[in-house]
Design a protein around this motif. Sequence first.
Motif, PDB file in Angstrom:
ATOM      1  N   ILE A 188       7.230   2.638   0.509  1.00  0.00           N
ATOM      2  CA  ILE A 188       7.635   3.962   0.995  1.00  0.00           C
ATOM      3  C   ILE A 188       8.385   4.673  -0.126  1.00  0.00           C
ATOM      4  CG2 ILE A 188       8.931   5.233   2.735  1.00  0.00           C
ATOM      5  CD1 ILE A 188       8.486   2.928   4.661  1.00  0.00           C
ATOM      6  N   ASP A 189       7.788   5.754  -0.618  1.00  0.00           N
ATOM      7  CA  ASP A 189       8.340   6.509  -1.738  1.00  0.00           C
ATOM      8  C   ASP A 189       8.818   7.861  -1.204  1.00  0.00           C
ATOM      9  OD1 ASP A 189       8.610   8.216  -4.012  1.00  0.00           O
ATOM     10  OD2 ASP A 189       7.263   6.933  -5.174  1.00  0.00           O
ATOM     11  N   VAL A 190      10.077   8.167  -1.447  1.00  0.00           N
ATOM     12  CA  VAL A 190      10.640   9.416  -0.916  1.00  0.00           C
ATOM     13  C   VAL A 190       9.847  10.633  -1.400  1.00  0.00           C
ATOM     14  CG1 VAL A 190      12.982   8.455  -0.750  1.00  0.00           C
ATOM     15  CG2 VAL A 190      12.342   9.746  -2.771  1.00  0.00           C
ATOM     16  N   TYR A 191       9.362  10.566  -2.647  1.00  0.00           N
ATOM     17  CA  TYR A 191       8.674  11.716  -3.235  1.00  0.00           C
ATOM     18  C   TYR A 191       7.394  12.046  -2.464  1.00  0.00           C
ATOM     19  CZ  TYR A 191       7.003  14.790  -7.005  1.00  0.00           C
ATOM     20  OH  TYR A 191       6.584  15.869  -7.748  1.00  0.00           O
ATOM     21  N   HIS A 192       6.741  11.006  -1.970  1.00  0.00           N
ATOM     22  CA  HIS A 192       5.466  11.198  -1.287  1.00  0.00           C
ATOM     23  C   HIS A 192       5.604  11.454   0.204  1.00  0.00           C
ATOM     24  CE1 HIS A 192       3.415  10.216  -4.919  1.00  0.00           C
ATOM     25  NE2 HIS A 192       3.944   9.027  -4.997  1.00  0.00           N
ATOM     26  N   THR A 193       6.726  11.061   0.798  1.00  0.00           N
ATOM     27  CA  THR A 193       6.804  11.069   2.268  1.00  0.00           C
ATOM     28  C   THR A 193       7.894  11.965   2.853  1.00  0.00           C
ATOM     29  OG1 THR A 193       8.286   9.167   2.213  1.00  0.00           O
ATOM     30  CG2 THR A 193       5.934   8.689   2.392  1.00  0.00           C
TER      31      THR A 193
ATOM     32  N   TYR B 259      10.507   0.353  -1.701  1.00  0.00           N
ATOM     33  CA  TYR B 259      11.156   1.639  -1.430  1.00  0.00           C
ATOM     34  C   TYR B 259      11.439   2.312  -2.786  1.00  0.00           C
ATOM     35  CZ  TYR B 259      15.427   4.280   0.122  1.00  0.00           C
ATOM     36  OH  TYR B 259      16.396   5.217   0.377  1.00  0.00           O
ATOM     37  N   HIS B 260      10.777   3.435  -3.023  1.00  0.00           N
ATOM     38  CA  HIS B 260      10.921   4.144  -4.301  1.00  0.00           C
ATOM     39  C   HIS B 260      11.721   5.434  -4.101  1.00  0.00           C
ATOM     40  CE1 HIS B 260       6.997   2.272  -6.142  1.00  0.00           C
ATOM     41  NE2 HIS B 260       7.976   1.405  -6.014  1.00  0.00           N
ATOM     42  N   VAL B 261      12.590   5.732  -5.044  1.00  0.00           N
ATOM     43  CA  VAL B 261      13.352   6.981  -4.969  1.00  0.00           C
ATOM     44  C   VAL B 261      13.227   7.814  -6.248  1.00  0.00           C
ATOM     45  CG1 VAL B 261      15.046   6.115  -3.307  1.00  0.00           C
ATOM     46  CG2 VAL B 261      15.527   5.903  -5.744  1.00  0.00           C
TER      47      VAL B 261
ATOM     48  N   LEU C 119       0.863  -1.179   0.000  1.00  0.00           N
ATOM     49  CA  LEU C 119       0.000   0.000   0.000  1.00  0.00           C
ATOM     50  C   LEU C 119       0.905   1.236   0.000  1.00  0.00           C
ATOM     51  CD1 LEU C 119      -2.893   1.120   0.289  1.00  0.00           C
ATOM     52  CD2 LEU C 119      -2.696   0.762   2.758  1.00  0.00           C
ATOM     53  N   GLU C 120       0.731   2.084  -1.018  1.00  0.00           N
ATOM     54  CA  GLU C 120       1.641   3.226  -1.159  1.00  0.00           C
ATOM     55  C   GLU C 120       0.930   4.525  -0.805  1.00  0.00           C
ATOM     56  OE1 GLU C 120       3.622   3.523  -4.955  1.00  0.00           O
ATOM     57  OE2 GLU C 120       4.836   5.210  -4.310  1.00  0.00           O
ATOM     58  N   PRO C 121       1.294   5.147   0.327  1.00  0.00           N
ATOM     59  CA  PRO C 121       0.709   6.465   0.610  1.00  0.00           C
ATOM     60  C   PRO C 121       1.259   7.497  -0.371  1.00  0.00           C
ATOM     61  CG  PRO C 121       2.339   5.895   2.302  1.00  0.00           C
ATOM     62  CD  PRO C 121       2.284   4.743   1.345  1.00  0.00           C
TER      63      PRO C 121
ATOM     64  N   VAL D 112      14.061   3.175  -8.503  1.00  0.00           N
ATOM     65  CA  VAL D 112      13.853   4.540  -8.979  1.00  0.00           C
ATOM     66  C   VAL D 112      12.577   4.588  -9.810  1.00  0.00           C
ATOM     67  CG1 VAL D 112      15.249   4.272 -11.058  1.00  0.00           C
ATOM     68  CG2 VAL D 112      14.864   6.529 -10.147  1.00  0.00           C
ATOM     69  N   GLU D 113      11.821   5.657  -9.581  1.00  0.00           N
ATOM     70  CA  GLU D 113      10.552   5.839 -10.300  1.00  0.00           C
ATOM     71  C   GLU D 113      10.455   7.327 -10.631  1.00  0.00           C
ATOM     72  OE1 GLU D 113       6.075   4.351  -9.374  1.00  0.00           O
ATOM     73  OE2 GLU D 113       6.894   5.790  -7.978  1.00  0.00           O
ATOM     74  N   LEU D 114      10.704   7.628 -11.897  1.00  0.00           N
ATOM     75  CA  LEU D 114      10.897   9.016 -12.297  1.00  0.00           C
ATOM     76  C   LEU D 114       9.863   9.435 -13.340  1.00  0.00           C
ATOM     77  CD1 LEU D 114      13.168  10.991 -11.499  1.00  0.00           C
ATOM     78  CD2 LEU D 114      14.456  10.213 -13.453  1.00  0.00           C
TER      79      LEU D 114
ATOM     80  N   ASP E 212       6.807  15.956 -13.035  1.00  0.00           N
ATOM     81  CA  ASP E 212       8.061  16.712 -12.989  1.00  0.00           C
ATOM     82  C   ASP E 212       8.919  16.262 -11.810  1.00  0.00           C
ATOM     83  OD1 ASP E 212       9.957  18.642 -13.820  1.00  0.00           O
ATOM     84  OD2 ASP E 212       9.170  20.101 -12.376  1.00  0.00           O
ATOM     85  N   ARG E 213       9.026  14.964 -11.640  1.00  0.00           N
ATOM     86  CA  ARG E 213       9.897  14.466 -10.581  1.00  0.00           C
ATOM     87  C   ARG E 213      11.340  14.634 -11.009  1.00  0.00           C
ATOM     88  NH1 ARG E 213       7.235   9.063  -7.836  1.00  0.00           N
ATOM     89  NH2 ARG E 213       5.067   9.701  -8.122  1.00  0.00           N
ATOM     90  N   GLY E 214      12.205  14.818 -10.015  1.00  0.00           N
ATOM     91  CA  GLY E 214      13.609  15.038 -10.321  1.00  0.00           C
ATOM     92  C   GLY E 214      14.432  13.769 -10.239  1.00  0.00           C
TER      93      GLY E 214
HETATM   94 ZN    ZN Z   1       6.172   5.182  -5.897  1.00  0.00          ZN
END
Ligand code: ZN
Length: 280
Positions: A181-186, A208-210, A145-147, A252-254, A223-225
């Motif tokens: 847990i995705d850094v972009y979201h959290t 774990y997404h970065v 489950l991805e917040p 990585v998810e860009l 527009d993710r970096g």
């Molecule tokens: Zn993600």
Amino acid sequence: MRDLAAQPKLCAVNTATFGFQAPLSEVIEEIARAGFGGVGPWRREIEGQDVKTIGRQIRDAGLSVTGFCRSPYLPANSRAAFVTAIESNYRALDEAAALHADSYVIVSGSLPEGSKDLSAARAQVAEGVALLCAYAAERDIKIALEPLHPVYAVDRSCINLLSQALDICAEINAPNLGVCIDVYHTWWDPNLARDIARAGREKRIISYHVSDWLSPTIDVLNDRGMMGDGVIDLKSFRHLMENAGYDGLVEVELFSAENWWKKPIAETLGVLKERFATVV
Ligand code: ZN
């Protein structure tokens, strides 16, 4: 901390990173050639194809399938529409099983058309996740489950905090349920350290997404970096993850429509490799 520079196999690449510019079979070969260890494919890439054959191609290339993206949204305006949403998630889980995916990523959805009732949407998500966990358990698949960042609360996800996702996990209490847990979201969450530690204690970290949060950002969707180009302290983040016991792949998810999606796949992979080794 683990040495990602010495072990590129610890890194995985979500295929959304290339903007779906090439067929999945080509993307798989490029990712494997670059020396990475996993791939996160999307449903839209396998449509109309033989899923088992794709799964075999991925394994033959030496890659694991980290997470299969992503669930059709759960909240719906009527009971019948909710049931339809669950059924289409079952079909997606069948595909995840055929791919031998490690996990199935749930992006919950939020307010159905015309609704302002976030509580009702959240209740439907909890009910739906419980149903999907049972179905996935029979197929040996984990549910992640991805917040999502609160900027998506209107449409893409009514699950916006890691603690909220962990509460749902605790309530359902299925052994195959956890969080992505995705850094972009959290990254912005003041309780991040507390909640990553909790996720580890409760054995709920599945993936774990970065990427990075650009400042300024022109589009919160696409527009993710690239890691290292934005404001997220990625090393500290990984420190929290590994202290919490996470030892899986870093994916990585860009989503980058105006920049990375326009570059050749091999070029993006080269930069990814360098950034994994230096800033993640
Ligand atoms: Zn993600």
